[in-house]
Motif scaffolding. Structure first.
Motif, PDB file in Angstrom:
ATOM      1  N   GLY A 122     105.110  14.170 -17.259  1.00 57.06           N
ATOM      2  CA  GLY A 122     104.335  15.268 -16.711  1.00 57.06           C
ATOM      3  C   GLY A 122     105.002  15.958 -15.538  1.00 57.06           C
ATOM      4  N   PHE A 123     106.271  15.598 -15.239  1.00 57.48           N
ATOM      5  CA  PHE A 123     106.999  16.127 -14.087  1.00 57.48           C
ATOM      6  C   PHE A 123     108.340  16.715 -14.517  1.00 57.48           C
ATOM      7  N   LEU A 124     108.794  17.711 -13.748  1.00 58.84           N
ATOM      8  CA  LEU A 124     110.116  18.318 -13.882  1.00 58.84           C
ATOM      9  C   LEU A 124     110.682  18.580 -12.505  1.00 58.84           C
TER      10      LEU A 124
ATOM     11  N   ALA B 278     109.753  17.425 -23.778  1.00 58.14           N
ATOM     12  CA  ALA B 278     109.989  15.979 -23.704  1.00 58.14           C
ATOM     13  C   ALA B 278     109.581  15.423 -22.346  1.00 58.14           C
ATOM     14  N   ALA B 279     109.930  16.143 -21.272  1.00 58.91           N
ATOM     15  CA  ALA B 279     109.602  15.655 -19.926  1.00 58.91           C
ATOM     16  C   ALA B 279     108.107  15.640 -19.684  1.00 58.91           C
TER      17      ALA B 279
ATOM     18  N   ARG C 210      98.901  16.114 -25.265  1.00 57.17           N
ATOM     19  CA  ARG C 210     100.331  16.054 -25.621  1.00 57.17           C
ATOM     20  C   ARG C 210     101.144  15.908 -24.334  1.00 57.17           C
ATOM     21  N   TRP C 211     100.783  16.701 -23.324  1.00 55.18           N
ATOM     22  CA  TRP C 211     101.430  16.629 -22.021  1.00 55.18           C
ATOM     23  C   TRP C 211     100.567  15.822 -21.065  1.00 55.18           C
TER      24      TRP C 211
ATOM     25  N   MET D 127     113.983  10.199 -16.676  1.00 54.75           N
ATOM     26  CA  MET D 127     112.524  10.293 -16.764  1.00 54.75           C
ATOM     27  C   MET D 127     112.018  11.647 -16.275  1.00 54.75           C
ATOM     28  N   ILE D 128     112.548  12.121 -15.133  1.00 60.02           N
ATOM     29  CA  ILE D 128     112.190  13.443 -14.614  1.00 60.02           C
ATOM     30  C   ILE D 128     113.473  14.271 -14.575  1.00 60.02           C
TER      31      ILE D 128
END
Length: 325
Positions: free
Chosen positions: A30-32, A24-25, A250-251, A1-2
């Motif tokens: 919304g997180f990396l 994609a993330a 989108r994000w 997920m992240i």
């Protein structure tokens, strides 16, 4: 997920894959997590030590540097509320944290803009090295921000330098958040947090955090709360409302919160280093054209107006401060 994304891959030329993973993330959570950033862990350790020295000062001393939410200086426990009831801050459940906030040392040349967004930073005389360490750290994180903007350009299929060109004269807010132990704050009220559920406001948040029981959680698409992963020496990155708006949703600008420690860990104390990175305050943010943006119906907003409105909403009025202990 992240996902954990190594910037060395980007620098070595694996740009298409890194851009796709980033897109994609940011669509999903919304997180990396970002590794390979090159920011010295020794610098972060020294900065935390100096910040702790400041936070350990008596409130009567720290009050010389007091500032409102969105300002530069010391924000005491109970002055900021990210819990909302409707459109108003729930001041009865103010955040269980104190902050030292700084901004970018910069001047645009426009007197009104500089007064509003580039005021002088506080220089606590009691902690000799703090201001210098903060300036050095902020400089390194801004370099990382520029690189992350390049990744965002590629992830959205924008021309190289699109976001950098719109962020050259941008402010930033550097928060050093101290999350005190329960023996200092007392037991939290029901629904009270170290930082209540909220979204960030601007472009990118670059967070260096410590492991703890009172940790960061993010809200999934189905409404559940999950612990955000923590990886050694990796930064936690998330986007804010205005970058989400720029991409026509989108994000995701994702709600997140910081838990208080459990009752059986009353002594837990954490310090987070948080850089809220922005675009130029006079930028009109309107959704990028299709197929980049998912939505085109979001009205334009002026970047600086949105930030100022959110800061006002999160501020606890003076008459409510006595509630916060």
């Amino acid at each position: 997920m992240i996902p954990l994304i190594d910037l060395y891959r980007w620098r070595r030329g694996d740009r298409a894959a890194v851009a796709a993973e980033t897109d994609a993330a940011l669509r999903e959570s919304g997180f990396l997590l970002i590794s390979g950033h090159g920011i010295d862990p020794t610098l972060r350790a020294k900065l935390r030590t100096a910040a702790k020295e400041f936070f350990d000062l008596p409130d009567s001393t720290k009050s010389r540097y007091a500032a409102p939410v969105g300002g530069r200086g010391w924000i005491p426990i109970g002055k900021e509320a990210n819990a909302f009831y409707g459109l108003e801050a729930d001041t009865s459940r103010a955040d269980l944290k104190e902050s030292l906030t700084m901004g970018r040392d910069f001047a645009t040349g426009d007197a009104a803009t500089d007064a509003a967004w580039f005021a002088p930073n506080v220089q606590p005389a009691e902690v000799r090295d703090l201001a210098e360490l903060c300036a050095l750290y902020a400089e390194q994180v801004r370099a990382l921000y520029d690189e992350l903007l390049d990744v965002c350009d590629a992830a959205l299929g924008l021309p190289e330098g699109f976001f950098r060109a719109r962020s050259r004269n941008s402010p930033h807010t550097f928060n050093i958040n101290r999350y005190p132990p329960l023996r200092e704050t007392g037991a939290p009220q029901e629904g009270q947090f170290r930082v209540a559920p909220h979204t960030d406001w601007g472009m990118l948040t670059i967070l260096d955090r410590q492991a703890g029981y009172g940790g960061l959680q993010i809200q999934t698409l189905d409404g559940d709360w999950v612990d955000a992963p923590l990886h050694d020496d990796a930064y936690t990155i998330n986007i804010g409302d205005l970058l989400a708006r720029w991409t026509g949703d989108r994000w995701r600008s994702t709600r997140h919160r910081v838990l208080p420690p459990p009752a059986d860990q009353p002594g837990e104390e954490l310090i987070s280093l948080i850089m809220f990175m922005e675009a130029d305050v006079d930028t009109e943010v309107t959704p990028l054209p299709a197929p980049i943006s998912v939505r085109q119906d979001l009205p334009p907003v002026r970047y600086g107006d949105y930030l100022a409105e959110r800061a006002r909403a999160a501020s606890v009025a003076l008459e409510t401060e006595s509630m916060t202990g």
